[in-house]
Design a protein around this motif. Structure first.
Motif, PDB file in Angstrom:
ATOM      1  N   LYS A  52       0.821  -1.211   0.000  1.00  0.00           N
ATOM      2  CA  LYS A  52       0.000   0.000   0.000  1.00  0.00           C
ATOM      3  C   LYS A  52       0.857   1.263   0.000  1.00  0.00           C
ATOM      4  CE  LYS A  52      -4.034   2.174   0.651  1.00  0.00           C
ATOM      5  NZ  LYS A  52      -5.168   2.103  -0.296  1.00  0.00           N
ATOM      6  N   LEU A  53       2.004   1.200   0.635  1.00  0.00           N
ATOM      7  CA  LEU A  53       2.859   2.377   0.747  1.00  0.00           C
ATOM      8  C   LEU A  53       3.353   2.857  -0.619  1.00  0.00           C
ATOM      9  CD1 LEU A  53       5.333   3.095   3.537  1.00  0.00           C
ATOM     10  CD2 LEU A  53       6.231   3.201   1.223  1.00  0.00           C
ATOM     11  N   PHE A  54       3.391   1.974  -1.587  1.00  0.00           N
ATOM     12  CA  PHE A  54       3.936   2.326  -2.905  1.00  0.00           C
ATOM     13  C   PHE A  54       2.867   2.662  -3.941  1.00  0.00           C
ATOM     14  CE2 PHE A  54       6.764  -0.617  -0.707  1.00  0.00           C
ATOM     15  CZ  PHE A  54       7.959   0.084  -0.719  1.00  0.00           C
ATOM     16  N   GLU A  55       1.593   2.554  -3.568  1.00  0.00           N
ATOM     17  CA  GLU A  55       0.523   2.832  -4.520  1.00  0.00           C
ATOM     18  C   GLU A  55       0.542   4.300  -4.941  1.00  0.00           C
ATOM     19  OE1 GLU A  55      -3.262   1.561  -3.080  1.00  0.00           O
ATOM     20  OE2 GLU A  55      -2.681  -0.561  -3.002  1.00  0.00           O
ATOM     21  N   GLY A  56       0.477   4.544  -6.226  1.00  0.00           N
ATOM     22  CA  GLY A  56       0.498   5.897  -6.747  1.00  0.00           C
ATOM     23  C   GLY A  56       1.883   6.476  -6.910  1.00  0.00           C
ATOM     24  N   VAL A  57       2.879   5.737  -6.466  1.00  0.00           N
ATOM     25  CA  VAL A  57       4.269   6.170  -6.583  1.00  0.00           C
ATOM     26  C   VAL A  57       4.909   5.425  -7.742  1.00  0.00           C
ATOM     27  CG1 VAL A  57       6.494   6.365  -5.405  1.00  0.00           C
ATOM     28  CG2 VAL A  57       4.355   6.532  -4.091  1.00  0.00           C
ATOM     29  N   GLY A  58       5.556   6.138  -8.634  1.00  0.00           N
ATOM     30  CA  GLY A  58       6.211   5.486  -9.755  1.00  0.00           C
ATOM     31  C   GLY A  58       7.381   4.638  -9.302  1.00  0.00           C
ATOM     32  N   GLY A  59       7.616   3.544 -10.029  1.00  0.00           N
ATOM     33  CA  GLY A  59       8.732   2.667  -9.683  1.00  0.00           C
ATOM     34  C   GLY A  59       8.262   1.388  -9.034  1.00  0.00           C
ATOM     35  N   PRO A  60       9.179   0.558  -8.580  1.00  0.00           N
ATOM     36  CA  PRO A  60       8.827  -0.741  -8.001  1.00  0.00           C
ATOM     37  C   PRO A  60       8.070  -0.624  -6.682  1.00  0.00           C
ATOM     38  CG  PRO A  60      11.165  -0.288  -7.707  1.00  0.00           C
ATOM     39  CD  PRO A  60      10.644   0.776  -8.612  1.00  0.00           C
ATOM     40  N   HIS A  61       7.279  -1.654  -6.372  1.00  0.00           N
ATOM     41  CA  HIS A  61       6.517  -1.696  -5.128  1.00  0.00           C
ATOM     42  C   HIS A  61       7.351  -2.329  -4.014  1.00  0.00           C
ATOM     43  CE1 HIS A  61       2.065  -0.834  -6.212  1.00  0.00           C
ATOM     44  NE2 HIS A  61       2.882  -0.088  -6.932  1.00  0.00           N
ATOM     45  N   LYS A  62       8.566  -1.893  -3.906  1.00  0.00           N
ATOM     46  CA  LYS A  62       9.464  -2.312  -2.839  1.00  0.00           C
ATOM     47  C   LYS A  62      10.591  -1.290  -2.752  1.00  0.00           C
ATOM     48  CE  LYS A  62      12.390  -5.222  -5.780  1.00  0.00           C
ATOM     49  NZ  LYS A  62      12.995  -6.563  -5.938  1.00  0.00           N
ATOM     50  N   PHE A  63      11.339  -1.342  -1.662  1.00  0.00           N
ATOM     51  CA  PHE A  63      12.460  -0.429  -1.509  1.00  0.00           C
ATOM     52  C   PHE A  63      13.684  -0.979  -2.229  1.00  0.00           C
ATOM     53  CE2 PHE A  63       9.984   0.773   2.326  1.00  0.00           C
ATOM     54  CZ  PHE A  63       9.868   2.128   2.053  1.00  0.00           C
ATOM     55  N   VAL A  64      14.347  -0.090  -2.980  1.00  0.00           N
ATOM     56  CA  VAL A  64      15.506  -0.467  -3.788  1.00  0.00           C
ATOM     57  C   VAL A  64      16.710   0.364  -3.338  1.00  0.00           C
ATOM     58  CG1 VAL A  64      16.444  -0.659  -6.120  1.00  0.00           C
ATOM     59  CG2 VAL A  64      13.981  -0.982  -5.736  1.00  0.00           C
ATOM     60  N   PRO A  65      17.741  -0.272  -2.797  1.00  0.00           N
ATOM     61  CA  PRO A  65      18.888   0.487  -2.277  1.00  0.00           C
ATOM     62  C   PRO A  65      19.571   1.373  -3.314  1.00  0.00           C
ATOM     63  CG  PRO A  65      18.971  -1.787  -1.502  1.00  0.00           C
ATOM     64  CD  PRO A  65      17.882  -1.717  -2.533  1.00  0.00           C
ATOM     65  N   GLU A  66      19.537   0.975  -4.560  1.00  0.00           N
ATOM     66  CA  GLU A  66      20.232   1.740  -5.596  1.00  0.00           C
ATOM     67  C   GLU A  66      19.578   3.090  -5.861  1.00  0.00           C
ATOM     68  OE1 GLU A  66      21.447  -2.268  -5.606  1.00  0.00           O
ATOM     69  OE2 GLU A  66      19.408  -1.493  -5.905  1.00  0.00           O
ATOM     70  N   THR A  67      18.249   3.176  -5.706  1.00  0.00           N
ATOM     71  CA  THR A  67      17.536   4.387  -6.113  1.00  0.00           C
ATOM     72  C   THR A  67      16.749   5.064  -4.989  1.00  0.00           C
ATOM     73  OG1 THR A  67      15.662   3.027  -6.819  1.00  0.00           O
ATOM     74  CG2 THR A  67      17.299   3.615  -8.498  1.00  0.00           C
ATOM     75  N   ASP A  68      16.392   4.329  -3.938  1.00  0.00           N
ATOM     76  CA  ASP A  68      15.528   4.869  -2.888  1.00  0.00           C
ATOM     77  C   ASP A  68      16.330   5.392  -1.707  1.00  0.00           C
ATOM     78  OD1 ASP A  68      13.289   4.228  -4.368  1.00  0.00           O
ATOM     79  OD2 ASP A  68      12.986   2.293  -3.368  1.00  0.00           O
ATOM     80  N   ARG A  69      15.875   6.521  -1.155  1.00  0.00           N
ATOM     81  CA  ARG A  69      16.478   7.094   0.031  1.00  0.00           C
ATOM     82  C   ARG A  69      15.368   7.296   1.062  1.00  0.00           C
ATOM     83  NH1 ARG A  69      19.527   4.975  -2.346  1.00  0.00           N
ATOM     84  NH2 ARG A  69      21.223   5.755  -3.654  1.00  0.00           N
ATOM     85  N   ILE A  70      15.711   7.140   2.331  1.00  0.00           N
ATOM     86  CA  ILE A  70      14.696   7.088   3.379  1.00  0.00           C
ATOM     87  C   ILE A  70      15.119   7.939   4.565  1.00  0.00           C
ATOM     88  CG2 ILE A  70      13.405   5.584   4.940  1.00  0.00           C
ATOM     89  CD1 ILE A  70      14.382   3.283   2.876  1.00  0.00           C
ATOM     90  N   MET A  71      14.154   8.706   5.096  1.00  0.00           N
ATOM     91  CA  MET A  71      14.317   9.396   6.371  1.00  0.00           C
ATOM     92  C   MET A  71      13.217   8.911   7.302  1.00  0.00           C
ATOM     93  SD  MET A  71      15.081  13.375   5.389  1.00  0.00           S
ATOM     94  CE  MET A  71      16.520  13.891   4.444  1.00  0.00           C
ATOM     95  N   MET A  72      13.561   8.721   8.583  1.00  0.00           N
ATOM     96  CA  MET A  72      12.584   8.262   9.563  1.00  0.00           C
ATOM     97  C   MET A  72      12.599   9.147  10.794  1.00  0.00           C
ATOM     98  SD  MET A  72      12.894   4.107   9.487  1.00  0.00           S
ATOM     99  CE  MET A  72      14.692   4.029   9.519  1.00  0.00           C
ATOM    100  N   CYS A  73      11.410   9.464  11.310  1.00  0.00           N
ATOM    101  CA  CYS A  73      11.307  10.260  12.531  1.00  0.00           C
ATOM    102  C   CYS A  73      10.002   9.898  13.229  1.00  0.00           C
ATOM    103  CB  CYS A  73      11.345  11.751  12.219  1.00  0.00           C
ATOM    104  SG  CYS A  73      11.535  12.801  13.683  1.00  0.00           S
ATOM    105  N   GLY A  74      10.089   9.640  14.528  1.00  0.00           N
ATOM    106  CA  GLY A  74       8.880   9.287  15.273  1.00  0.00           C
ATOM    107  C   GLY A  74       9.179   8.314  16.385  1.00  0.00           C
TER     108      GLY A  74
END
Length: 270
Positions: free
Chosen positions: A212-234
């Motif tokens: 569900k987190l990837f719906e509407g987002v272009g690209g694969p429906h999983k996290f890809v280390p080569e192209t995806d970057r992530i920030m987390m807070c909470g």
């Protein structure tokens, strides 16, 4: 804090703290509020950084770290806070009104900044509760839209009323003077509620697992280390569990000294 009947003592700046004036206060519900204050001309920060905020205590100022929710170019500073009825600081901070004074640290810092990430194409901003604050700053910074093709804001809360800034995010920052067009094309917003009915429900890890987190987002429906970057807070639980997940997937944690593929704010994790 002021009720119009008593004069509060005027605060004095220190070597590490300036004294600022509250400009506005917005109560989202009984547990959550945001506020703005004046910004010193000398105060510079990168979008995503935090600073110490506080009020006078019996012997010394009561201070805690708050991420700046306003973008780095804003003329005033905005913050998002929970209300803790017996909290040393927030039990008093929740009573502030326009015109009151508060302390502001002189030196912002933090790792939730674009400089701590190596270049990529998709940026995922994963937050729970008031962890949304630094991402409100980041998504209103024009530079982030030059660095990444897509920016995805995920905000997980317990109740619908906890979705602070929901309308602004739902509209993709419509009317923003600097990033309106970029946000319309590149920004994705996914609010999720865990304890009340809502169109999206479940914690962030569940939304990753079911796609569900990837719906509407272009690209694969999983996290890809080569192209995806992530920030987390909470919440610490969310950060611990997802950091372990990303490490298993081959992501490396970044810092200001050594940029990586994901970052967390260790000042809040301990």
């Amino acid at each position: 804090m002021s009720d119009g009947t008593e004069m509060l003592p005027r605060l004095e700046p220190t070597s590490s703290l300036t004294v600022e004036t509250v400009l506005s206060v917005r109560h989202w519900n009984e547990h959550l509020f945001s506020f703005t204050c004046t910004r010193p001309p000398s105060f510079r920060f990168r979008s995503g950084e935090f600073v110490m905020l506080g009020l006078p205590g019996e012997k010394k100022p009561l201070l805690r770290a708050y991420s700046v929710a306003s973008p780095s170019y804003a003329e005033e500073l905005e913050f998002l806070s929970i209300k803790v009825q017996d909290g040393p600081l927030t039990s008093e901070l929740q009573k502030i009104q326009p015109g009151d004074q508060m302390y502001l640290g002189r030196k912002p810092t933090g790792t939730l900044v674009a400089d701590a990430l190596i270049p990529g194409s998709r940026l995922f901003l994963l937050s729970t509760g008031t962890g949304l604050a630094p991402f409100l700053s980041i998504i209103r910074d024009p530079e982030i839209y030059d660095r990444f093709e897509q920016i995805v804001v995920v905000h997980s809360v317990r109740r619908v009323s906890d979705l602070a800034f929901h309308e602004e995010l739902e509209s993709k920052l419509a009317g923003d003077p600097l990033v309106e067009e970029e946000a319309k094309a590149q920004l994705h917003y996914l609010p999720t509620v865990t304890r009340e009915p809502f169109h999206t429900s479940g914690r962030i890890d569940a939304l990753i697992a079911n796609g569900k987190l990837f719906e509407g987002v272009g690209g694969p429906h999983k996290f890809v280390p080569e192209t995806d970057r992530i920030m987390m807070c909470g919440s610490m639980d969310m950060i611990r569990d997802l950091a372990a997940l990303f490490e298993r997937e081959g992501f490396t944690e970044g810092s200001n000294a050594q940029p990586g593929q994901y970052v967390i704010e260790r000042a809040f994790v301990g």
